[in-house]
Structures are given as structure tokens and as C-alpha cells.
Design a protein around this motif. Structure first.
Motif, PDB file in Angstrom:
ATOM      1  N   ILE A  12     -18.136 -16.241 -18.137  1.00 27.84           N
ATOM      2  CA  ILE A  12     -18.730 -17.568 -18.304  1.00 27.84           C
ATOM      3  C   ILE A  12     -19.711 -17.554 -19.472  1.00 27.84           C
ATOM      4  CG2 ILE A  12     -20.306 -19.251 -17.257  1.00 27.84           C
ATOM      5  CD1 ILE A  12     -18.955 -18.586 -14.569  1.00 27.84           C
ATOM      6  N   LEU A  13     -20.580 -16.567 -19.516  1.00 25.04           N
ATOM      7  CA  LEU A  13     -21.575 -16.494 -20.591  1.00 25.04           C
ATOM      8  C   LEU A  13     -20.924 -16.243 -21.949  1.00 25.04           C
ATOM      9  CD1 LEU A  13     -24.352 -14.443 -18.783  1.00 25.04           C
ATOM     10  CD2 LEU A  13     -24.313 -16.902 -19.245  1.00 25.04           C
ATOM     11  N   PHE A  14     -19.970 -15.329 -21.999  1.00 28.22           N
ATOM     12  CA  PHE A  14     -19.289 -15.003 -23.248  1.00 28.22           C
ATOM     13  C   PHE A  14     -18.502 -16.207 -23.760  1.00 28.22           C
ATOM     14  CE2 PHE A  14     -16.039 -12.953 -25.884  1.00 28.22           C
ATOM     15  CZ  PHE A  14     -16.809 -12.057 -26.598  1.00 28.22           C
ATOM     16  N   GLY A  15     -17.741 -16.844 -22.870  1.00 29.55           N
ATOM     17  CA  GLY A  15     -16.979 -18.027 -23.262  1.00 29.55           C
ATOM     18  C   GLY A  15     -17.873 -19.192 -23.625  1.00 29.55           C
ATOM     19  N   GLY A  16     -18.984 -19.349 -22.908  1.00 31.49           N
ATOM     20  CA  GLY A  16     -19.922 -20.423 -23.225  1.00 31.49           C
ATOM     21  C   GLY A  16     -20.554 -20.245 -24.593  1.00 31.49           C
ATOM     22  N   GLY A  81      -7.280 -12.915 -19.789  1.00 28.15           N
ATOM     23  CA  GLY A  81      -6.731 -11.604 -20.130  1.00 28.15           C
ATOM     24  C   GLY A  81      -5.520 -11.709 -21.044  1.00 28.15           C
ATOM     25  N   ILE A  82      -4.625 -12.638 -20.737  1.00 27.26           N
ATOM     26  CA  ILE A  82      -3.433 -12.820 -21.587  1.00 27.26           C
ATOM     27  C   ILE A  82      -3.838 -13.286 -22.980  1.00 27.26           C
ATOM     28  CG2 ILE A  82      -1.356 -14.234 -21.890  1.00 27.26           C
ATOM     29  CD1 ILE A  82      -1.076 -14.130 -18.815  1.00 27.26           C
ATOM     30  N   PHE A  83      -4.772 -14.241 -23.036  1.00 29.10           N
ATOM     31  CA  PHE A  83      -5.220 -14.749 -24.331  1.00 29.10           C
ATOM     32  C   PHE A  83      -5.890 -13.657 -25.160  1.00 29.10           C
ATOM     33  CE2 PHE A  83      -8.632 -16.590 -26.914  1.00 29.10           C
ATOM     34  CZ  PHE A  83      -7.863 -17.333 -27.789  1.00 29.10           C
ATOM     35  N   THR A  84      -6.793 -12.886 -24.550  1.00 28.93           N
ATOM     36  CA  THR A  84      -7.492 -11.858 -25.322  1.00 28.93           C
ATOM     37  C   THR A  84      -6.572 -10.707 -25.706  1.00 28.93           C
ATOM     38  OG1 THR A  84      -8.304 -10.868 -23.277  1.00 28.93           O
ATOM     39  CG2 THR A  84      -9.761 -12.412 -24.404  1.00 28.93           C
ATOM     40  N   ILE A  89      -3.687  -8.029 -30.116  1.00 30.68           N
ATOM     41  CA  ILE A  89      -2.441  -7.575 -30.740  1.00 30.68           C
ATOM     42  C   ILE A  89      -2.258  -8.232 -32.106  1.00 30.68           C
ATOM     43  CG2 ILE A  89       0.081  -7.666 -30.553  1.00 30.68           C
ATOM     44  CD1 ILE A  89      -0.322  -7.293 -27.507  1.00 30.68           C
ATOM     45  N   PHE A  90      -2.515  -9.543 -32.188  1.00 34.62           N
ATOM     46  CA  PHE A  90      -2.371 -10.238 -33.464  1.00 34.62           C
ATOM     47  C   PHE A  90      -3.365  -9.716 -34.499  1.00 34.62           C
ATOM     48  CE2 PHE A  90      -3.530 -13.748 -36.319  1.00 34.62           C
ATOM     49  CZ  PHE A  90      -2.310 -13.938 -36.944  1.00 34.62           C
ATOM     50  N   ASN A  91      -4.626  -9.536 -34.097  1.00 32.13           N
ATOM     51  CA  ASN A  91      -5.635  -9.059 -35.038  1.00 32.13           C
ATOM     52  C   ASN A  91      -5.368  -7.622 -35.473  1.00 32.13           C
ATOM     53  OD1 ASN A  91      -7.258 -11.342 -35.397  1.00 32.13           O
ATOM     54  ND2 ASN A  91      -8.271 -10.980 -33.445  1.00 32.13           N
ATOM     55  N   MET A  92      -4.863  -6.796 -34.572  1.00 39.18           N
ATOM     56  CA  MET A  92      -4.507  -5.436 -34.984  1.00 39.18           C
ATOM     57  C   MET A  92      -3.325  -5.467 -35.948  1.00 39.18           C
ATOM     58  SD  MET A  92      -6.597  -3.222 -34.044  1.00 39.18           S
ATOM     59  CE  MET A  92      -5.695  -1.773 -34.522  1.00 39.18           C
ATOM     60  N   GLY A  93      -2.407  -6.406 -35.766  1.00 38.65           N
ATOM     61  CA  GLY A  93      -1.314  -6.577 -36.720  1.00 38.65           C
ATOM     62  C   GLY A  93      -1.822  -6.961 -38.090  1.00 38.65           C
ATOM     63  N   LEU A 116     -11.496  -7.273 -27.421  1.00 36.58           N
ATOM     64  CA  LEU A 116     -11.519  -6.227 -26.397  1.00 36.58           C
ATOM     65  C   LEU A 116     -12.696  -6.387 -25.438  1.00 36.58           C
ATOM     66  CD1 LEU A 116     -10.525  -2.981 -28.316  1.00 36.58           C
ATOM     67  CD2 LEU A 116      -9.201  -4.257 -26.650  1.00 36.58           C
ATOM     68  N   ILE A 117     -13.759  -7.063 -25.862  1.00 36.31           N
ATOM     69  CA  ILE A 117     -14.938  -7.219 -25.008  1.00 36.31           C
ATOM     70  C   ILE A 117     -14.586  -7.989 -23.739  1.00 36.31           C
ATOM     71  CG2 ILE A 117     -17.291  -8.134 -24.877  1.00 36.31           C
ATOM     72  CD1 ILE A 117     -17.422  -7.635 -27.969  1.00 36.31           C
ATOM     73  N   PRO A 118     -14.048  -9.222 -23.839  1.00 36.23           N
ATOM     74  CA  PRO A 118     -13.674  -9.892 -22.580  1.00 36.23           C
ATOM     75  C   PRO A 118     -12.465  -9.253 -21.904  1.00 36.23           C
ATOM     76  CG  PRO A 118     -13.126 -11.280 -24.448  1.00 36.23           C
ATOM     77  CD  PRO A 118     -13.891 -10.107 -24.978  1.00 36.23           C
ATOM     78  N   LEU A 119     -11.586  -8.608 -22.680  1.00 42.34           N
ATOM     79  CA  LEU A 119     -10.425  -7.959 -22.070  1.00 42.34           C
ATOM     80  C   LEU A 119     -10.858  -6.821 -21.149  1.00 42.34           C
ATOM     81  CD1 LEU A 119      -7.348  -7.875 -21.879  1.00 42.34           C
ATOM     82  CD2 LEU A 119      -7.358  -6.279 -23.794  1.00 42.34           C
ATOM     83  N   ILE A 120     -11.860  -6.070 -21.532  1.00 46.73           N
ATOM     84  CA  ILE A 120     -12.377  -5.001 -20.684  1.00 46.73           C
ATOM     85  C   ILE A 120     -12.991  -5.589 -19.413  1.00 46.73           C
ATOM     86  CG2 ILE A 120     -14.173  -3.225 -20.542  1.00 46.73           C
ATOM     87  CD1 ILE A 120     -13.518  -2.607 -23.503  1.00 46.73           C
TER      88      ILE A 120
END
Length: 129
Positions: A12-16, A81-84, A89-93, A116-120
Motif C-alpha cells: 500500500i505504501l509503495f504503490g501509494g 506480482g504478475i505486473f512486477t 523481465i522487460f527491464n532486464m531485456g 524487484l522490491i515489491p516482487l520480493i
């Protein structure tokens, strides 16, 4: 407080934070991504509103609130999770030059690591729940 609840609050805080940045500071956000066009800032405003709506849905599914009878946040957190994961993957590409950037310049690795921050947090949420 349980660990999944802490991850929920963190999302919530990260997305906000990013919703506020995209909505109210979109021109500076566009310039930091090497988009020099004045119209680029206006393109980020709808993304900020969408992210703000997503944050409101996360708030509505907090276990202590459950506004409107929404009791399961797993679908929302899985969507994050799917979005991040796809953003990573796109940014690493872009960093590995699998895809070319829009201006031909090198893509910074820090931009590839940010999703990777919200993915973790999402991975911790599902491992501990």
C-alpha cells in the motif's frame, strides 16, 4: 502483526508513493526516464490514477477493515506480482539489449532492479500465508 499483513501494508505504501509521483509529479518522472517531450508527462497521469485505484483496493481488503465485505487480498497481491515480474523481465531485456530502448541509449540497471522490491514483498506474502 503478521508478516503477510506487513507485506500488505508495504505494498500500500509503495504503490501509494508511486501513484502520487505519477499523478502529481508526472513531468519530472518523465524527464527522469529520458522522455523530454512535454506530452510525456501527461501520459503518466492516467497510470497514476490507475495505481491509486489499485492502492484503494488494497486498503479495502486489509484484514482489519474489509470494506464492502472484501476479505481476500490474494488476487490483488498476485496481480501486483504478475505486473512486477513482467516489468522486471522487460527491464532486464532492455538492460541486456534484447529489446532496444526508444531513444537508443543504454537502459540503467537500477531501473531493472526497482520492480524487484515489491516482487520480493509479494513472494514473502505468499510464502508466509
Amino acid at each position: 502483526m503478521s508478516i503477510p499483513l506487513l507485506c500488505h501494508v508495504f505494498l500500500i505504501l509503495f504503490g501509494g508513493f508511486f501513484a502520487i509521483q505519477l499523478t502529481f509529479n508526472s513531468q519530472k518522472f518523465a524527464e527522469s526516464n529520458r522522455m523530454d517531450s512535454p506530452q510525456a508527462g501527461f501520459a503518466f497521469k492516467p497510470a497514476g490514477f490507475l495505481m491509486f485505484g489499485f492502492v484503494l483496493m488494497l486498503i479495502a481488503t486489509l484484514p482489519m477493515l474489509q470494506i464492502g465485505g472484501f476479505s481476500s487480498a490474494k488476487e490483488l497481491v498476485a496481480g501486483v506480482g504478475i505486473f512486477t515480474l513482467s516489468a522486471f523481465i522487460f527491464n532486464m531485456g532492455l538492460v541486456l539489449k534484447v529489446w532496444s530502448t526508444f531513444d537508443g541509449a543504454d537502459h540503467e540497471p537500477k531501473n531493472a532492479i526497482r520492480p524487484l522490491i515489491p516482487l520480493i514483498a509479494v513472494i514473502i506474502y505468499f510464502v508466509t500465508s
